[in-house]
Structure formats: C-alpha cells, structure tokens
Scaffold this motif. Structure first.
Motif, PDB file in Angstrom:
ATOM      1  N   VAL A  46      -6.598  19.234  -6.847  1.00 31.21           N
ATOM      2  CA  VAL A  46      -7.871  18.943  -6.179  1.00 31.21           C
ATOM      3  C   VAL A  46      -8.098  17.433  -6.008  1.00 31.21           C
ATOM      4  CG1 VAL A  46     -10.369  19.172  -6.385  1.00 31.21           C
ATOM      5  CG2 VAL A  46      -8.891  21.093  -6.947  1.00 31.21           C
ATOM      6  N   GLY A  47      -7.737  16.647  -7.019  1.00 29.35           N
ATOM      7  CA  GLY A  47      -7.948  15.198  -6.913  1.00 29.35           C
ATOM      8  C   GLY A  47      -7.049  14.562  -5.859  1.00 29.35           C
ATOM      9  N   ALA A  48      -5.812  15.044  -5.759  1.00 28.42           N
ATOM     10  CA  ALA A  48      -4.893  14.523  -4.740  1.00 28.42           C
ATOM     11  C   ALA A  48      -5.413  14.910  -3.358  1.00 28.42           C
ATOM     12  CB  ALA A  48      -3.490  15.080  -4.976  1.00 28.42           C
ATOM     13  N   ALA A 164      -6.637  16.820 -20.417  1.00 27.58           N
ATOM     14  CA  ALA A 164      -5.309  16.542 -19.849  1.00 27.58           C
ATOM     15  C   ALA A 164      -5.332  16.733 -18.331  1.00 27.58           C
ATOM     16  CB  ALA A 164      -4.259  17.455 -20.486  1.00 27.58           C
ATOM     17  N   MET A 165      -6.072  17.746 -17.867  1.00 32.90           N
ATOM     18  CA  MET A 165      -6.193  17.967 -16.416  1.00 32.90           C
ATOM     19  C   MET A 165      -6.861  16.774 -15.753  1.00 32.90           C
ATOM     20  SD  MET A 165      -7.404  21.913 -15.980  1.00 32.90           S
ATOM     21  CE  MET A 165      -6.219  23.282 -15.946  1.00 32.90           C
ATOM     22  N   ALA A 172     -10.203  13.987  -9.039  1.00 32.45           N
ATOM     23  CA  ALA A 172     -10.903  15.275  -8.888  1.00 32.45           C
ATOM     24  C   ALA A 172     -12.362  15.182  -9.319  1.00 32.45           C
ATOM     25  CB  ALA A 172     -10.190  16.353  -9.701  1.00 32.45           C
ATOM     26  N   ARG A 173     -12.663  14.205 -10.163  1.00 29.90           N
ATOM     27  CA  ARG A 173     -14.035  14.127 -10.646  1.00 29.90           C
ATOM     28  C   ARG A 173     -14.592  12.744 -10.377  1.00 29.90           C
ATOM     29  NH1 ARG A 173     -15.868  16.496 -16.318  1.00 29.90           N
ATOM     30  NH2 ARG A 173     -17.526  15.054 -16.857  1.00 29.90           N
ATOM     31  N   VAL A 174     -15.608  12.687  -9.516  1.00 28.95           N
ATOM     32  CA  VAL A 174     -16.237  11.409  -9.184  1.00 28.95           C
ATOM     33  C   VAL A 174     -17.672  11.453  -9.655  1.00 28.95           C
ATOM     34  CG1 VAL A 174     -17.008   9.913  -7.310  1.00 28.95           C
ATOM     35  CG2 VAL A 174     -14.752  10.967  -7.203  1.00 28.95           C
TER      36      VAL A 174
END
Ligand code: ZN
Length: 243
Positions: A46-48, A164-165, A172-174
């Motif tokens: 998701v972050g990529a 770890a994720m 993925a998390r902002v």
C-alpha cells in the motif's frame, strides 16, 4: 510516469467509478503507468502504491495540498495545508516479498498489505475486523515449531508484526501533527492520498463534463475535439460564452 491528457484522466475516472477506493486508485495508476500491468500494480504494498499516487497527484494537480479535517474534540473544521514533498517518505530498497518476525516463542512469516487486500476487505465478502487484514497477510505462523492460527497470536506478536509492516512500507501511513485553533487540541491527522486524489479527480471530471456540455451545445464540437484543446483555450471559449 506519463502526465495524463484530459481524455485519459477522464477515462480513468470512468473506469474507477464503480469500484471502492482501492480499485479507483488502481484505475488512476493503470492510466498513469501503462508500462506496468494492473496485476503488478495491485500487488504493490500500500505504501509503494501511495508513493506512485503522490507522484501522479504532483504531476497532475501540482504539489500543494489543502483540505479540511474535523477536530476530534470540538468538531471545528481545521485547515490542513502542506506539500507532497512534506509527506513523501524517501524511497528505500523494495521490501522483501515475505517478512518474518520472531517474538515470544512465535515465528510468523507474512507479506505486506496491498490493493487486493484493501479491495477484499472493502467488498464486505469477508467479515471486516481488525484481525482480517492480518489473517490475509500472514503466510505461516508457528509456536515452538507447531502451526498456530492467526487469531491465537498474542497481542505483542501482533504488535511486532504491525511495527515490522510499518517499517517496511513507511509511506502507507501518513500522519500530520495538527492543532485546532478553536480549542487548542493537538492530534495526528491521518491523510489518505487514494481517497483525497479520487475526490479531486471526481470534482475535476464533473467540471470538465459541464464545460464539454456547454461548448458542445453551443458550437456543436465533439467531446474528443473539446478535450483535445488546452485547458487555457477551453477557458477562453467558456469566457466568450459567459460561463
Ligand atoms: Zn477543537
């Protein structure tokens, strides 16, 4: 990334419209990154994926982002204004396909959440719950060498997997440190580029369709012809007809 023409962006909007957020993001990325297959884009963590969406946003509507968020304490609408560069995490090496955590006698192998997981959880075909994403992403969990169900993993093991994720896919998390000018409450406001960009594309598309409708009605031009004009020229014609 290619910059999209008006016609291509409108096409991506139409293709994404029936879907939930994950499918809409994929429709936008599929148009902007035609050299990558939809399957490949769907398997990006998701972050990529979000890093590509940020690049698409910057290339399409520019780097400045502003929006409103409700203060969780008093409900006042607080303005957020920042640049894409402020929330972009420098890209590191791609995360391995399978990650591993060892904690409290448990060894868990798992992959990072991707668009397929977001779409499956949003579809409602699976019961939604905090453990559902984990259940999809865990490849194998063992306790003292024996198989263990994901729902039986202790809290600290689950926490170690989440950490770890996050470390492997930080975009993925902002979260944006925000303070309410009304009541002084401070909190970390989350920002979801997929939702945000889709709302922008939707508003843009609706304005554009209205403009096409106006010019097509008055001049008899085709949609294709009107979309091929530069926005600047389209605007001049709209001014001439008083819109
Ligand atoms: Zn407040």
């Amino acid at each position: 990334m290619r910059s999209l023409t008006a016609s291509e962006l409108l096409g991506a909007w139409e293709a994404g419209y029936p879907h939930t957020s994950a499918g809409r993001a994929l429709a936008l990325l599929g148009a902007a990154f035609p050299e990558r297959s939809l399957g490949e884009l769907a398997r990006l963590p998701v972050g990529a994926r979000d890093a590509l969406l940020l690049a698409l946003r910057e290339g399409t509507f520019g780097g400045a982002i502003s929006g409103l968020v409700a203060c969780p304490r008093c409900g006042e609408q607080v303005e957020l204004a920042f640049e894409v560069g402020d929330i972009r995490v420098p890209s590191g090496p791609a995360a391995p396909e399978v990650l591993e955590v060892e904690r409290a006698g448990h060894a868990v192998r798992f992959r990072l959440p991707d668009s397929r997981d977001l779409a499956a959880l949003a579809s409602g075909r699976q019961p939604a719950g905090p453990g559902q994403m984990l259940a999809r992403c865990v490849v194998e969990a063992r306790r003292e060498g024996a198989h263990v169900e994901v729902r039986e993993l202790p809290e600290d093991v689950v926490g170690a997997i989440s950490s770890a994720m996050e470390a492997a896919d930080p975009q993925a998390r902002v979260e944006l440190a925000t303070t309410c000018p009304g009541c002084g409450h401070g909190w970390a406001a989350g920002f979801d580029i997929a939702e945000f960009l889709w709302r922008e594309v939707e508003a843009w598309a609706q304005r554009l369709l209205r403009d096409v409708h106006t010019l097509a009605s008055l001049y008899g031009w085709s949609e294709e012809h009107i979309l091929a004009m530069s926005p600047w020229k389209r605007q001049r014609y709209l001014e001439l007809v008083g819109r």
